[in-house]
Design an enzyme around this catalytic site. Structure first.
Site, PDB file in Angstrom:
ATOM      1  N   ARG A 104       1.124  -1.257  -0.066  1.00 43.26           N
ATOM      2  CA  ARG A 104      -0.049   0.088   0.080  1.00 43.26           C
ATOM      3  C   ARG A 104       0.657   1.171  -0.217  1.00 43.26           C
ATOM      4  O   ARG A 104       2.000   1.717   0.778  1.00 43.26           O
ATOM      5  CB  ARG A 104      -0.807  -0.237   1.385  1.00 43.26           C
ATOM      6  N   HIS A 131      -7.510   0.931  -6.165  1.00 39.15           N
ATOM      7  CA  HIS A 131      -7.431  -0.158  -5.035  1.00 39.15           C
ATOM      8  C   HIS A 131      -8.381  -1.118  -5.357  1.00 39.15           C
ATOM      9  O   HIS A 131      -9.402  -1.433  -5.293  1.00 39.15           O
ATOM     10  CB  HIS A 131      -8.172   1.011  -4.265  1.00 39.15           C
ATOM     11  N   GLN A 134     -10.214  -3.784  -3.053  1.00 39.46           N
ATOM     12  CA  GLN A 134     -11.604  -3.293  -2.628  1.00 39.46           C
ATOM     13  C   GLN A 134     -12.886  -3.673  -3.612  1.00 39.46           C
ATOM     14  O   GLN A 134     -13.999  -4.247  -3.335  1.00 39.46           O
ATOM     15  CB  GLN A 134     -12.102  -1.790  -2.276  1.00 39.46           C
ATOM     16  N   ASP A 219     -17.257   7.125  -1.697  1.00 32.64           N
ATOM     17  CA  ASP A 219     -15.784   7.285  -0.694  1.00 32.64           C
ATOM     18  C   ASP A 219     -15.487   8.401  -0.130  1.00 32.64           C
ATOM     19  O   ASP A 219     -16.161  10.139  -0.300  1.00 32.64           O
ATOM     20  CB  ASP A 219     -14.836   6.166  -2.224  1.00 32.64           C
ATOM     21  N   CYS A 259     -16.520   2.263   0.845  1.00 35.73           N
ATOM     22  CA  CYS A 259     -15.457   0.550   1.379  1.00 35.73           C
ATOM     23  C   CYS A 259     -15.009   0.980   2.533  1.00 35.73           C
ATOM     24  O   CYS A 259     -14.337   0.645   2.837  1.00 35.73           O
ATOM     25  CB  CYS A 259     -14.037   1.086  -0.094  1.00 35.73           C
ATOM     26  N   ARG A 288     -14.334  -8.598   2.140  1.00 34.35           N
ATOM     27  CA  ARG A 288     -12.769  -8.592   1.544  1.00 34.35           C
ATOM     28  C   ARG A 288     -12.263  -9.312   2.111  1.00 34.35           C
ATOM     29  O   ARG A 288     -10.871 -10.048   1.424  1.00 34.35           O
ATOM     30  CB  ARG A 288     -12.041  -7.263   2.518  1.00 34.35           C
TER      31      ARG A 288
HETATM   32  N1  NVA Z   1     -10.046   7.124  -1.754  1.00 40.73           N
HETATM   33  C1  NVA Z   1      -9.609   6.583  -0.037  1.00 40.73           C
HETATM   34  C2  NVA Z   1      -9.889   4.622   0.271  1.00 40.73           C
HETATM   35  C3  NVA Z   1      -9.698   4.307   1.179  1.00 40.73           C
HETATM   36  C4  NVA Z   1     -10.067   2.919   1.372  1.00 40.73           C
HETATM   37  C5  NVA Z   1      -8.309   6.507   0.900  1.00 40.73           C
HETATM   38  O1  NVA Z   1      -7.641   5.943  -0.736  1.00 40.73           O
HETATM   39  O2  NVA Z   1      -8.071   7.053   1.317  1.00 40.73           O
HETATM   40  N1   CP Z   2     -11.147  -0.111   3.113  1.00 41.68           N
HETATM   41  C1   CP Z   2      -9.785  -0.061   2.975  1.00 41.68           C
HETATM   42  O1   CP Z   2      -9.177  -0.699   2.229  1.00 41.68           O
HETATM   43  O2   CP Z   2      -9.887   0.125   4.473  1.00 41.68           O
HETATM   44  P1   CP Z   2      -8.724   0.422   5.045  1.00 41.68           P
HETATM   45  O3   CP Z   2      -7.943   1.339   4.369  1.00 41.68           O
HETATM   46  O4   CP Z   2      -9.296  -0.478   6.837  1.00 41.68           O
HETATM   47  O5   CP Z   2      -7.237  -0.809   5.061  1.00 41.68           O
END
Ligand code: NVA
Ligand code: CP
Length: 307
Positions: A104, A131, A134, A219, A259, A288
């Site tokens: 990540r 992502h 997800q 989101d 998500c 997930r």
């Molecule tokens: N768009 C959000 C998704 C979190 C799971 C982010 O990147 O922070």
């Molecule tokens: N939706 C998602 O990826 O959550 P986290 O950021 O908690 O992993």
């Protein structure tokens, strides 16, 4: 053997995606009956996190344990990555010691560079651009609640961010129509939209984008790494909150997804996210676990009938 990475949904064929989802449904049933087959005995997943996580970390770590394998959590703060060891070196070292790696990070190019130098499969556990993990869970959740997603209208309201861009890839992979409503200046990549052809349409008005939708999803307005833009974004995204009123313009049985983590009364009303007749966010989060266990088996080349 070619290494199968999972950096975006474009790494899967339609058949791959269908078999991952059908195995996920099986794994979910086994999980609920407490039956685990330890097919990943001796297998290790390294999890590199340069951003925070609850769902992704817990689902991958628990998933590996349930399949008999193990997971190592590596935060960039306390690994040498955080002190500037090149991604190329880290990829070559870590992939000599483990069987599969997730990452990540911020720029998607980081994951691509890492994958290029890794001798084992690499999973994108979220980048600024995509992502995909997800979305596997989201499609599974849709199918469980409403059946096949093919030809349905899915409505994305809000930022043209990593989630939105993964939904665009999903529209091609799963053959549905995606209606996106976002404020000016917050659109997803024009190239991605163009490549998706007539399946993806952009709107300015959330009501128009939600018409005929079987699923409305959103989101946060400010993603991880955009904390300093939060106040500006809250202003720009005024009118893009998903609530009961907007849901009433969608199809009669439309469901709501997010998500998570969610910011109540910003992108979604507190009443809607808690309304379990419409909101399926808890099933979505649970999925997930099941979809990623299936993904792990797929990328590790396990026969889908072994676990
Ligand atoms: N768009 C959000 C998704 C979190 C799971 C982010 O990147 O922070
Ligand atoms: N939706 C998602 O990826 O959550 P986290 O950021 O908690 O992993």
């Amino acid at each position: 053997m070619t290494i199968r990475h999972f950096l975006t949904l474009r790494d899967l064929s339609k058949n791959d995606a269908a078999s991952i989802l059908s195995k996920a449904i099986e794994l979910k049933k086994s999980h609920h009956s407490g039956q685990y087959s330890k097919v990943l005995d001796g297998i290790t997943l390294a999890m590199i996190f340069e951003k925070s996580s609850t769902r992704t970390r817990v689902s991958f770590e628990a998933g590996m344990a349930q399949l008999g394998g193990s997971a190592i959590f590596l935060s960039s703060n306390d690994s040498q990555l955080g002190r500037g060891e090149p991604l190329e070196d880290s990829a070559r070292v870590i992939s000599r010691m483990v069987d599969i790696i997730l990452m990540r990070t911020f720029s998607h190019a980081n994951i691509e560079r890492f994958a290029k130098f890794s001798s084992v499969p690499v999973i994108n556990a979220l980048s600024d651009e995509f992502h995909p993990c997800q979305i596997l869970a989201d499609i599974l959740t849709f199918i469980e609640h409403r059946g096949p997603i093919k030809d349905k209208v899915i409505s994305w309201i809000g930022d043209g961010n990593n989630m939105c861009q993964s939904w665009i890839n999903a529209a091609t992979l799963f053959d549905f129509r995606l209606h996106i409503a976002c404020p000016e200046g917050f659109e997803p990549s024009a190239k991605l939209v163009q490549e998706a052809g007539s399946r993806v349409r952009l709107f300015r008005d959330p009501v128009e984008a939600s018409r005929d939708a079987s699923l409305v999803t959103t989101d946060v307005f400010a993603s991880m790494g955009q904390e300093e833009e939060r106040e500006m974004r809250l202003k720009k995204f005024k009118g893009f909150r998903v609530d009961h009123e907007l849901m009433s313009t969608a199809s009669e049985n439309a469901i709501f997804m997010h998500c998570l983590p969610a910011h109540r009364n910003e992108e979604v009303s507190a009443e809607l996210i808690e309304d379990e007749k419409i909101s399926v966010v808890w099933d979505q989060a649970e999925n997930r676990l099941h979809s990623q266990k299936s993904l792990l088996l797929f990328l590790l080349g396990h026969q889908t009938d072994q676990a």
